[in-house]
Scaffold this motif. Sequence first.
Motif, mmCIF file in Angstrom:
data_model
loop_
_atom_site.group_PDB
_atom_site.id
_atom_site.type_symbol
_atom_site.label_atom_id
_atom_site.label_comp_id
_atom_site.label_asym_id
_atom_site.label_seq_id
_atom_site.Cartn_x
_atom_site.Cartn_y
_atom_site.Cartn_z
ATOM 1 N N ASP A 110 0.850 -1.193 0.000
ATOM 2 C CA ASP A 110 0.000 0.000 0.000
ATOM 3 C C ASP A 110 0.889 1.247 0.000
ATOM 4 O O ASP A 110 1.000 1.948 1.005
ATOM 5 C CB ASP A 110 -0.915 -0.030 1.228
ATOM 6 C CG ASP A 110 -1.954 1.071 1.188
ATOM 7 O OD1 ASP A 110 -2.308 1.524 0.087
ATOM 8 O OD2 ASP A 110 -2.400 1.493 2.279
ATOM 9 N N TYR A 111 1.541 1.469 -1.146
ATOM 10 C CA TYR A 111 2.440 2.611 -1.305
ATOM 11 C C TYR A 111 1.810 3.630 -2.239
ATOM 12 O O TYR A 111 1.030 3.274 -3.128
ATOM 13 C CB TYR A 111 3.775 2.166 -1.935
ATOM 14 C CG TYR A 111 4.697 1.347 -1.075
ATOM 15 C CD1 TYR A 111 4.751 1.501 0.309
ATOM 16 C CD2 TYR A 111 5.563 0.421 -1.661
ATOM 17 C CE1 TYR A 111 5.620 0.754 1.081
ATOM 18 C CE2 TYR A 111 6.445 -0.327 -0.889
ATOM 19 C CZ TYR A 111 6.467 -0.155 0.477
ATOM 20 O OH TYR A 111 7.331 -0.892 1.244
ATOM 21 N N THR A 112 2.215 4.877 -2.062
ATOM 22 C CA THR A 112 1.830 5.902 -3.032
ATOM 23 C C THR A 112 2.612 5.634 -4.322
ATOM 24 O O THR A 112 3.584 4.864 -4.324
ATOM 25 C CB THR A 112 2.183 7.317 -2.516
ATOM 26 O OG1 THR A 112 3.616 7.417 -2.422
ATOM 27 C CG2 THR A 112 1.541 7.617 -1.160
ATOM 28 N N ASP A 113 2.210 6.286 -5.399
ATOM 29 C CA ASP A 113 2.924 6.119 -6.670
ATOM 30 C C ASP A 113 4.388 6.524 -6.522
ATOM 31 O O ASP A 113 5.272 5.865 -7.066
ATOM 32 C CB ASP A 113 2.251 6.933 -7.784
ATOM 33 C CG ASP A 113 0.918 6.335 -8.216
ATOM 34 O OD1 ASP A 113 0.672 5.149 -7.901
ATOM 35 O OD2 ASP A 113 0.133 7.053 -8.868
ATOM 36 N N GLU A 114 4.616 7.605 -5.769
ATOM 37 C CA GLU A 114 5.992 8.077 -5.557
ATOM 38 C C GLU A 114 6.800 7.039 -4.774
ATOM 39 O O GLU A 114 7.955 6.763 -5.099
ATOM 40 C CB GLU A 114 5.974 9.415 -4.809
ATOM 41 C CG GLU A 114 7.354 10.020 -4.637
ATOM 42 C CD GLU A 114 7.320 11.348 -3.890
ATOM 43 O OE1 GLU A 114 8.235 11.568 -3.063
ATOM 44 O OE2 GLU A 114 6.391 12.141 -4.122
ATOM 45 N N GLN A 115 6.201 6.457 -3.745
ATOM 46 C CA GLN A 115 6.887 5.425 -2.962
ATOM 47 C C GLN A 115 7.177 4.190 -3.816
ATOM 48 O O GLN A 115 8.246 3.600 -3.706
ATOM 49 C CB GLN A 115 6.052 5.028 -1.742
ATOM 50 C CG GLN A 115 6.014 6.073 -0.657
ATOM 51 C CD GLN A 115 5.044 5.710 0.453
ATOM 52 O OE1 GLN A 115 3.925 5.219 0.199
ATOM 53 N NE2 GLN A 115 5.452 5.948 1.698
ATOM 54 N N LYS A 116 6.229 3.821 -4.664
ATOM 55 C CA LYS A 116 6.440 2.676 -5.561
ATOM 56 C C LYS A 116 7.614 2.938 -6.502
ATOM 57 O O LYS A 116 8.399 2.034 -6.784
ATOM 58 C CB LYS A 116 5.172 2.369 -6.353
ATOM 59 C CG LYS A 116 4.097 1.696 -5.538
ATOM 60 C CD LYS A 116 2.853 1.419 -6.353
ATOM 61 C CE LYS A 116 1.776 0.808 -5.466
ATOM 62 N NZ LYS A 116 0.529 0.563 -6.168
ATOM 63 N N GLU A 117 7.710 4.177 -6.978
ATOM 64 C CA GLU A 117 8.836 4.548 -7.846
ATOM 65 C C GLU A 117 10.165 4.457 -7.096
ATOM 66 O O GLU A 117 11.149 3.931 -7.617
ATOM 67 C CB GLU A 117 8.643 5.983 -8.364
ATOM 68 C CG GLU A 117 8.482 6.064 -9.855
ATOM 69 C CD GLU A 117 8.256 7.497 -10.295
ATOM 70 O OE1 GLU A 117 9.250 8.257 -10.342
ATOM 71 O OE2 GLU A 117 7.101 7.830 -10.589
#
Length: 181
Positions: A45-52
């Motif tokens: 459950d990460y934000t798009d920025e965290q996933k990047e």
Amino acid sequence: MFIANELRKTNIAEYLLYMWQMEDTVRAFDCSLSRIKNEYIARFDYTDEQKEEETDWFGNLIRMMNQEGCRAQGHLQINKVTMQMLIELHSQLLQSSKFPFYNTAYYKVLPFIVELRNRGANKEENEIETCFNSLYGVMLLRLQKKQISPDTAHAVKEITTFIGMLSDYYKKDKEEGLKFE
């Protein structure tokens, strides 16, 4: 990355075991960044920025594993250096008369270390490496929901306490500096 960064600050032993697990995770996905991104990172459950950021971190791990020749087995140089720092600290703690509790803990786990070494393939392995390898092996068995014997559970409990003490001294040395003599 997020877990690794936090563990590196708080518990170097858990950090090292986590990094070994991440090396194996990369191998489980055949060192494929797209598979790691789509099949592993996407589950969190990460934000798009965290996933990047996490994808970039895994990309760096894959690059290092390729460059260092440890795609199939072995450990990254950064993990070997961390292990070496723990081995050196262990030696300093044993040689100093200022850490009697550490010495006591060491001699309490020494029979387990000797037994593990006698069972293992690498009898020249450092004692601290033996401890970490046993902890990692038991962690993998537990992840696979496999049973461990009561004797193994007892040995792992003692080794965990000992490595926890080493980890605490590592943190204290980094934050305040230990005085050995």
